[in-house]
Design a protein around this motif. Structure first.
Motif, PDB file in Angstrom:
ATOM      1  N   GLN A   1      23.754   6.234  20.966  1.00 38.50           N
ATOM      2  CA  GLN A   1      22.687   7.029  20.356  1.00 38.50           C
ATOM      3  C   GLN A   1      21.362   6.690  21.027  1.00 38.50           C
ATOM      4  N   VAL A   2      20.626   7.729  21.384  1.00 40.78           N
ATOM      5  CA  VAL A   2      19.345   7.523  22.057  1.00 40.78           C
ATOM      6  C   VAL A   2      18.317   6.994  21.059  1.00 40.78           C
ATOM      7  N   GLN A   3      17.626   5.942  21.457  1.00 37.48           N
ATOM      8  CA  GLN A   3      16.559   5.381  20.635  1.00 37.48           C
ATOM      9  C   GLN A   3      15.291   5.282  21.470  1.00 37.48           C
ATOM     10  N   LEU A   4      14.176   5.640  20.860  1.00 31.76           N
ATOM     11  CA  LEU A   4      12.871   5.575  21.511  1.00 31.76           C
ATOM     12  C   LEU A   4      11.975   4.651  20.703  1.00 31.76           C
ATOM     13  N   MET A   5      11.288   3.763  21.395  1.00 35.36           N
ATOM     14  CA  MET A   5      10.422   2.796  20.717  1.00 35.36           C
ATOM     15  C   MET A   5       9.037   2.833  21.349  1.00 35.36           C
ATOM     16  N   GLU A   6       8.039   3.188  20.527  1.00 41.52           N
ATOM     17  CA  GLU A   6       6.677   3.239  21.017  1.00 41.52           C
ATOM     18  C   GLU A   6       5.971   1.908  20.779  1.00 41.52           C
ATOM     19  N   SER A   7       4.966   1.669  21.596  1.00 39.65           N
ATOM     20  CA  SER A   7       4.089   0.515  21.407  1.00 39.65           C
ATOM     21  C   SER A   7       2.740   0.842  22.025  1.00 39.65           C
ATOM     22  N   GLY A   8       1.742   0.033  21.676  1.00 37.05           N
ATOM     23  CA  GLY A   8       0.452   0.147  22.337  1.00 37.05           C
ATOM     24  C   GLY A   8      -0.648   0.831  21.547  1.00 37.05           C
ATOM     25  N   GLY A   9      -0.344   1.303  20.354  1.00 37.39           N
ATOM     26  CA  GLY A   9      -1.395   1.926  19.555  1.00 37.39           C
ATOM     27  C   GLY A   9      -2.395   0.894  19.062  1.00 37.39           C
ATOM     28  N   GLY A  10      -3.464   1.380  18.446  1.00 36.09           N
ATOM     29  CA  GLY A  10      -4.469   0.483  17.908  1.00 36.09           C
ATOM     30  C   GLY A  10      -5.748   1.208  17.575  1.00 36.09           C
ATOM     31  N   SER A  11      -6.790   0.438  17.348  1.00 35.54           N
ATOM     32  CA  SER A  11      -8.105   0.991  17.012  1.00 35.54           C
ATOM     33  C   SER A  11      -9.079   0.688  18.134  1.00 35.54           C
ATOM     34  N   VAL A  12      -9.818   1.720  18.543  1.00 37.15           N
ATOM     35  CA  VAL A  12     -10.820   1.546  19.600  1.00 37.15           C
ATOM     36  C   VAL A  12     -12.069   2.317  19.228  1.00 37.15           C
ATOM     37  N   ALA A  21       3.208   2.978  25.315  1.00 37.45           N
ATOM     38  CA  ALA A  21       4.469   2.872  26.037  1.00 37.45           C
ATOM     39  C   ALA A  21       5.606   3.339  25.147  1.00 37.45           C
ATOM     40  N   CYS A  22       6.585   3.939  25.749  1.00 33.84           N
ATOM     41  CA  CYS A  22       7.782   4.384  25.035  1.00 33.84           C
ATOM     42  C   CYS A  22       8.993   3.967  25.850  1.00 33.84           C
ATOM     43  N   THR A  23       9.798   3.110  25.272  1.00 33.53           N
ATOM     44  CA  THR A  23      10.997   2.633  25.947  1.00 33.53           C
ATOM     45  C   THR A  23      12.218   3.288  25.323  1.00 33.53           C
ATOM     46  N   ALA A  24      13.041   3.864  26.163  1.00 30.05           N
ATOM     47  CA  ALA A  24      14.229   4.572  25.709  1.00 30.05           C
ATOM     48  C   ALA A  24      15.485   3.757  25.986  1.00 30.05           C
ATOM     49  N   SER A  25      16.446   3.909  25.116  1.00 33.51           N
ATOM     50  CA  SER A  25      17.740   3.277  25.323  1.00 33.51           C
ATOM     51  C   SER A  25      18.813   4.163  24.736  1.00 33.51           C
ATOM     52  N   GLY A  26      20.038   3.951  25.205  1.00 29.30           N
ATOM     53  CA  GLY A  26      21.164   4.642  24.610  1.00 29.30           C
ATOM     54  C   GLY A  26      21.460   6.011  25.163  1.00 29.30           C
ATOM     55  N   TYR A  27      20.847   6.349  26.291  1.00 26.70           N
ATOM     56  CA  TYR A  27      21.212   7.636  26.872  1.00 26.70           C
ATOM     57  C   TYR A  27      22.697   7.637  27.220  1.00 26.70           C
TER      58      TYR A  27
END
Length: 126
Positions: A1-12, A21-27
């Motif tokens: 199963q494809v899974q996508l994981m985002e990171s890097g958000g915040g307040s500016v 960033a978005c890292t995908a796995s499970g293709y």
């Protein structure tokens, strides 16, 4: 199963920068990893629909929403199945939950994408 994981958000602050960033796995294990598009969508509070911010095709072709052209850059690291969204000159109207999405092509509409991440919050304030 494809899974996508985002990171890097915040307040500016206004004019600041963030890199998502978005890292995908499970293709599917049929060599299709490099043949998926990756898109970034965002949804602000009170908005019913997610709007596409940028997308990158498997051949590297990019597309951007008009309001972010010249400020945002989408790129990908195919070897690591990671897609980036570099955001500069951020404005309050960029504040939203940002989601990465993946499918065979760069569709405009969110409901065309089969795979989604959980989202990462971006807040721009003065």
């Amino acid at each position: 199963q494809v899974q996508l994981m985002e990171s890097g958000g915040g307040s500016v602050n206004i004019g600041g920068s963030l890199r998502l960033a978005c890292t995908a796995s499970g293709y599917p294990d049929r060599g299709y990893k490099s043949k998926y598009s990756m898109a970034w969508f965002r949804q602000a509070p009170g908005e019913e629909e997610r709007e596409r911010v940028a997308c990158i095709e498997n051949d590297g072709t990019t597309e951007y929403r008009d309001s972010v052209k010249g400020r945002f850059t989408i790129s990908k690291d195919t070897a690591n199945n990671t897609t980036f969204l570099q955001m500069t000159d951020l404005r309050p109207e960029d504040s939203a939950m940002y989601y990465c999405a993946s499918d065979a092509l760069c569709w405009n509409l969110a409901n065309k994408y089969n795979y989604w991440g959980q989202g990462t919050q971006v807040t721009v304030s003065s």
